[in-house]
Motif scaffolding. Structure first.
Motif, short mmCIF file in Angstrom:
data_model
loop_
_atom_site.label_atom_id
_atom_site.label_comp_id
_atom_site.label_asym_id
_atom_site.label_seq_id
_atom_site.Cartn_x
_atom_site.Cartn_y
_atom_site.Cartn_z
N LEU A 43 -75.66 -29.44 -7.28
CA LEU A 43 -74.86 -29.23 -8.49
C LEU A 43 -73.50 -28.63 -8.15
O LEU A 43 -72.49 -28.96 -8.77
CB LEU A 43 -75.62 -28.33 -9.47
CG LEU A 43 -76.85 -28.97 -10.10
CD1 LEU A 43 -77.66 -27.94 -10.86
CD2 LEU A 43 -76.47 -30.13 -11.01
N PHE A 44 -73.48 -27.74 -7.14
CA PHE A 44 -72.22 -27.13 -6.72
C PHE A 44 -71.25 -28.21 -6.21
O PHE A 44 -70.09 -28.26 -6.62
CB PHE A 44 -72.49 -26.10 -5.63
CG PHE A 44 -71.25 -25.48 -5.05
CD1 PHE A 44 -70.54 -24.51 -5.76
CD2 PHE A 44 -70.76 -25.86 -3.82
CE1 PHE A 44 -69.39 -23.93 -5.24
CE2 PHE A 44 -69.62 -25.29 -3.29
CZ PHE A 44 -68.94 -24.33 -4.00
N PHE A 45 -71.74 -29.08 -5.33
CA PHE A 45 -70.87 -30.12 -4.78
C PHE A 45 -70.55 -31.20 -5.82
O PHE A 45 -69.49 -31.83 -5.75
CB PHE A 45 -71.50 -30.73 -3.54
CG PHE A 45 -71.45 -29.82 -2.34
CD1 PHE A 45 -70.24 -29.49 -1.76
CD2 PHE A 45 -72.61 -29.26 -1.81
CE1 PHE A 45 -70.17 -28.63 -0.67
CE2 PHE A 45 -72.55 -28.41 -0.72
CZ PHE A 45 -71.33 -28.09 -0.15
N LEU A 46 -71.44 -31.39 -6.78
CA LEU A 46 -71.13 -32.31 -7.88
C LEU A 46 -69.90 -31.81 -8.65
O LEU A 46 -69.02 -32.60 -9.01
CB LEU A 46 -72.33 -32.44 -8.82
CG LEU A 46 -72.14 -33.37 -10.02
CD1 LEU A 46 -71.94 -34.81 -9.56
CD2 LEU A 46 -73.33 -33.29 -10.96
N GLY A 47 -69.82 -30.50 -8.87
CA GLY A 47 -68.66 -29.92 -9.53
C GLY A 47 -67.38 -30.12 -8.74
O GLY A 47 -66.31 -30.33 -9.30
N LEU A 48 -67.51 -30.10 -7.41
CA LEU A 48 -66.32 -30.26 -6.55
C LEU A 48 -65.80 -31.70 -6.53
O LEU A 48 -64.68 -31.94 -6.08
CB LEU A 48 -66.65 -29.83 -5.12
CG LEU A 48 -66.87 -28.33 -4.88
CD1 LEU A 48 -67.15 -28.08 -3.41
CD2 LEU A 48 -65.65 -27.51 -5.32
#
Length: 421
Positions: free
Chosen positions: A29-34
């Motif tokens: 989810l963190f990298f999806l935001g990026l």
């Protein structure tokens, strides 16, 4: 954001956060935001008009998203600067949240203290981090960096309101109290609307547009203008690339000239100017490369190459193009040019003789209208009008052009004599 997010994750999951079951979804989810940052290299590869930061490669992409060129202003100020920004935050805070609203914030904080201290600590860390970060960033337009702190206070207010509504729900006289609160919370936004409308209403704010237009009116055909005033340059970019006004003018931001990516813009749009100074530009780009790539560098060598390049823009075009100085403060030119006030900019000359200039009609909508809000930065920028006109009057008086002095004084008497507010 990081300290608060780490706190809430650790207090929520404890050691379990490092388990594969927890960590993989969190990282996904963190990298999806990026992934929103993918826009930058994609757009950069499509040759935009101005490729700010040129984030095509991994190195330039990383430099761009981490704001490397602005980091020199982070944690660089004195204690006095920090105190100044802190006072500005307090003033701004009470402008956004009047005293009669703050009891709701206090109530919200108390409610979280008694019901969910974990969330209270999370929000408090956020509030402190936003304020601490903001007061340590030494730039003039700092207000936007406090927005996160205002969001936190809005959450405190919402929590306080929620608690009040819970009390009403459990009250025996619920109906009467509910009606009273409905009336109060219909009136409250209207009060805030009236309080803030003057500052928020920008329907007659033409100041940036008019100033950029007046600078262009002041410049002769095929002019080259050097500026370090972003408040002049940024509205001109709109005039140039959206309204397509004065495509003949070459308007250069000397601060952006410190960045190697800016020369792609110059090369594409001002090809003749670029090729005349190709050697000086290439030398500067070569010297500034170690600085931009975080390698050891010699600041004096970079500065010398920078000044030499700026001077070449003038010296190699002096005989064929009208040259102008729109630089606030002392310009770093090797040759001592004479600065002649012409409209909203200074024309650069090489001999002490009289240069006639027909001052165009300047568009100055609302600059003396007290019914239009002007913040400190706007007032500072608008003072350029009386400054430049007064400079022109003194120039005309020096050469004995009394008739022109009378005409100019009569045309702009109100501007010269009335304080801007």
């Amino acid at each position: 954001l990081s300290p608060a997010i780490l706190f809430i994750l650790i207090t929520t999951y404890g050691r379990d956060i490092f388990s594969t079951k927890r960590l993989i979804p969190i990282l996904c989810l963190f990298f999806l935001g990026l992934t929103i940052y993918i826009f930058l290299p994609v757009r950069s590869s499509l040759n935009p008009i101005m490729d700010w930061g040129a984030p095509k490669s991994w190195v330039t992409f990383k430099m761009h998203v981490t704001g490397w060129q602005y980091q020199v202003w982070m944690f660089a100020g004195s204690t006095d600067i920090m105190v100044f920004h802190l006072r500005n935050f307090v003033k701004l805070f009470f402008r956004q949240f009047p005293l009669y609203i703050l009891p709701l914030s206090v109530l919200g904080i108390w409610r979280l203290f008694t019901s969910d201290r974990r969330i209270l600590i999370f929000l408090s860390i956020l509030l402190f981090a936003y304020v601490f970060y903001g007061i340590n960033y030494e730039i003039p337009d700092i207000d936007a960096y406090f927005l996160g702190a205002f969001v936190v206070n809005a959450i405190f207010i919402g929590t306080g309101l929620h608690f009040i509504f819970q009390l009403i729900e459990n009250s025996k006289i619920r109906k009467g109290i509910s009606h009273a609160f409905v009336i109060i919370f219909i009136i409250l936004p209207l009060i805030l609307l009236k309080k803030n409308y003057f500052q928020a209403d920008r329907s007659r704010d033409h100041f940036a547009y008019d100033l950029a237009s007046n600078i262009m009116r002041s410049a002769r055909k095929d002019a080259i203008i050097l500026t370090n005033e972003w408040d002049h340059y940024s509205p001109w970019l709109y005039l140039r690339w959206i309204e397509y006004k004065r495509p003949d003018v070459k308007y250069l931001d000397v601060e952006l000239c410190r960045r190697s990516w800016y020369f792609d813009y110059i090369k594409r749009n001002y090809a003749d100017l670029y090729w005349k100074s190709e050697n000086e530009i290439s030398r500067f780009v070569q010297e500034v490369h170690p600085f931009e790539s975080r390698q050891p560098f010699n600041s004096q060598i970079i500065e010398n190459a920078y000044v030499s390049m700026l001077c070449s823009f003038l010296s190699k075009n002096f005989s064929t193009k009208p040259l102008y100085d729109d630089v606030l403060g002392e310009a770093k030119f090797e040759k001592p040019y004479l600065k002649v006030p012409e409209g909203m900019i200074f024309s650069l000359k090489d001999s002490l003789i009289y240069y006639p200039f027909n001052l165009p009609a300047l568009e100055m909508r609302g600059i003396l209208d007290k019914g239009i809000y002007k913040d400190d930065r706007t007032l500072f920028t608008l003072k350029r009008y009386p400054f430049m006109i007064d400079f022109r009057l003194r120039y005309l008086s020096y050469y004995g052009k009394e008739e022109e002095v009378k005409i100019l004084q009569g045309r702009y008497s109100k501007l010269l004599n009335e304080p801007m507010q």
